[in-house]
Structure formats: structure tokens, C-alpha cells
Design a protein around this motif. Structure first.
Motif, mmCIF file in Angstrom:
data_model
loop_
_atom_site.group_PDB
_atom_site.id
_atom_site.type_symbol
_atom_site.label_atom_id
_atom_site.label_comp_id
_atom_site.label_asym_id
_atom_site.label_seq_id
_atom_site.Cartn_x
_atom_site.Cartn_y
_atom_site.Cartn_z
ATOM 1 N N TYR A 5 54.133 38.432 48.767
ATOM 2 C CA TYR A 5 53.190 37.529 48.114
ATOM 3 C C TYR A 5 53.470 37.520 46.630
ATOM 4 O O TYR A 5 53.954 38.497 46.061
ATOM 5 C CB TYR A 5 51.752 37.997 48.379
ATOM 6 C CG TYR A 5 51.360 37.853 49.831
ATOM 7 C CD1 TYR A 5 50.968 36.627 50.337
ATOM 8 C CD2 TYR A 5 51.392 38.937 50.693
ATOM 9 C CE1 TYR A 5 50.622 36.477 51.671
ATOM 10 C CE2 TYR A 5 51.043 38.810 52.031
ATOM 11 C CZ TYR A 5 50.660 37.570 52.503
ATOM 12 O OH TYR A 5 50.309 37.431 53.820
ATOM 13 N N LYS A 7 52.125 35.911 42.595
ATOM 14 C CA LYS A 7 51.064 35.363 41.741
ATOM 15 C C LYS A 7 51.108 33.837 41.798
ATOM 16 O O LYS A 7 52.172 33.230 41.759
ATOM 17 C CB LYS A 7 51.285 35.850 40.303
ATOM 18 C CG LYS A 7 50.268 35.365 39.319
ATOM 19 C CD LYS A 7 50.566 35.906 37.936
ATOM 20 C CE LYS A 7 49.591 35.337 36.936
ATOM 21 N NZ LYS A 7 49.825 35.861 35.599
ATOM 22 N N THR A 27 45.022 39.309 54.883
ATOM 23 C CA THR A 27 45.827 38.149 55.247
ATOM 24 C C THR A 27 46.129 38.233 56.746
ATOM 25 O O THR A 27 45.904 39.275 57.371
ATOM 26 C CB THR A 27 47.150 38.140 54.454
ATOM 27 O OG1 THR A 27 47.899 39.295 54.834
ATOM 28 C CG2 THR A 27 46.904 38.120 52.962
ATOM 29 N N GLY A 33 43.310 42.843 50.270
ATOM 30 C CA GLY A 33 43.053 42.319 48.937
ATOM 31 C C GLY A 33 41.583 42.347 48.604
ATOM 32 O O GLY A 33 40.743 42.724 49.427
ATOM 33 N N ILE A 62 46.221 33.869 44.640
ATOM 34 C CA ILE A 62 46.587 35.216 44.235
ATOM 35 C C ILE A 62 46.690 35.279 42.708
ATOM 36 O O ILE A 62 47.435 34.525 42.097
ATOM 37 C CB ILE A 62 47.925 35.643 44.879
ATOM 38 C CG1 ILE A 62 47.797 35.647 46.399
ATOM 39 C CG2 ILE A 62 48.363 37.002 44.351
ATOM 40 C CD1 ILE A 62 49.093 35.879 47.141
ATOM 41 N N VAL A 65 49.485 40.990 42.312
ATOM 42 C CA VAL A 65 49.793 41.898 43.412
ATOM 43 C C VAL A 65 50.122 43.244 42.772
ATOM 44 O O VAL A 65 51.022 43.322 41.935
ATOM 45 C CB VAL A 65 51.003 41.391 44.241
ATOM 46 C CG1 VAL A 65 51.277 42.321 45.405
ATOM 47 C CG2 VAL A 65 50.782 39.954 44.710
ATOM 48 N N LEU A 71 46.320 42.697 47.004
ATOM 49 C CA LEU A 71 46.174 41.393 46.361
ATOM 50 C C LEU A 71 44.870 41.315 45.572
ATOM 51 O O LEU A 71 43.822 41.760 46.038
ATOM 52 C CB LEU A 71 46.180 40.296 47.425
ATOM 53 C CG LEU A 71 47.368 40.264 48.384
ATOM 54 C CD1 LEU A 71 47.160 39.202 49.447
ATOM 55 C CD2 LEU A 71 48.660 40.037 47.636
ATOM 56 N N LEU A 73 42.549 38.398 44.199
ATOM 57 C CA LEU A 73 42.429 36.976 44.519
ATOM 58 C C LEU A 73 41.268 36.302 43.795
ATOM 59 O O LEU A 73 40.337 36.959 43.336
ATOM 60 C CB LEU A 73 42.233 36.823 46.026
ATOM 61 C CG LEU A 73 43.337 37.433 46.879
ATOM 62 C CD1 LEU A 73 42.771 38.044 48.127
ATOM 63 C CD2 LEU A 73 44.370 36.401 47.202
#
Length: 126
Positions: A5, A7, A27, A33, A62, A65, A71, A73
Motif C-alpha cells: 500500500y 500514501k 483491508t 489500520g 491512505i 504506512v 495504515l 487512513l
């Protein structure tokens, strides 16, 4: 295998838990996250439970990370939450009091200048 993942990427996540400071999410590939309470919308959020519930699936952006792959978020760019924010702007002062404030003379005196400004803005926009 966990997905990489980055940004700025949008991802669908499932809310796995809610705390006073935000919502924990995962996810589809089980990457964990957090959506901090300050990242639900631009407006002040008193209680995350008003907007999110355990098991709910939302589209989030996002912000970062961390080195462990967790994450960070935001929902501020999610169209649904943007429209909720616009709805909140249109609510009356009394609805806002019922939702977030304790009744009493001290809290009314503290909030009065803010309410006057909101009323002036509302009348100016009409």
C-alpha cells in the motif's frame, strides 16, 4: 501475500473495532489500520459511533504506512462523509446542542458567541 500500500491510495476497509479515539480497520488482505477520530470529517466529531459501526465497509484514503505496514487512513475525501459534513452545516443550533452538549447555564454562556457567529453566517448565506 500482503499487498503493498502507498500514501494517497484509496482502499476499501472493514471496521473491526471502535474506540473513543478512532476506528480500527482491516483491508481485504488483512492489513490493519486506523482511522483517527480527527480523520472522519473536517468538522468536530464527538463520537465515532455516530458515523462508523463495527462490520461497516468504507472507502478510505491512505495518509501513511508505518514501518510495520499499519495504515493511517482518512475518510475526509470519501463522498459520503463529505455529504454528511454538508448536512451537519445545515442543522439548527438546537440539534447541535442536543447531540453534543450538556444543558446548563455555563455551557450556554460558553457556546453563545459561536452560535451567534453561525447564525450570522447562515443569514448571510441566505
Amino acid at each position: 501475500m500482503a499487498k503493498n500500500y502507498r500514501k494517497g491510495q484509496f482502499v476499501k476497509v472493514k471496521v473491526t473495532g471502535i474506540q473513543p479515539y478512532g476506528a480500527f480497520v482491516k483491508t481485504p488482505d488483512n492489513q490493519e489500520g486506523l482511522i483517527h477520530i480527527s480523520e472522519v470529517m473536517n468538522d468536530y466529531v464527538h463520537d465515532v459511533n455516530q458515523f462508523l459501526s463495527k462490520g461497516q465497509i468504507v472507502k478510505a484514503k491512505i495518509l501513511s504506512v508505518d514501518k510495520h505496514g499499519k495504515l493511517n487512513l482518512t475518510l475526509k475525501e470519501n463522498e459520503y462523509f463529505k455529504s454528511e459534513e454538508r448536512k451537519r452545516d445545515r442543522r439548527s443550533v438546537l440539534e447541535q446542542i442536543r447531540e453534543t452538549e450538556k444543558y446548563g447555564f455555563e455551557s450556554i454562556r460558553q457556546k453563545m458567541p459561536e452560535w451567534i457567529e453561525e447564525a450570522k453566517k447562515y443569514l448571510k448565506d441566505k
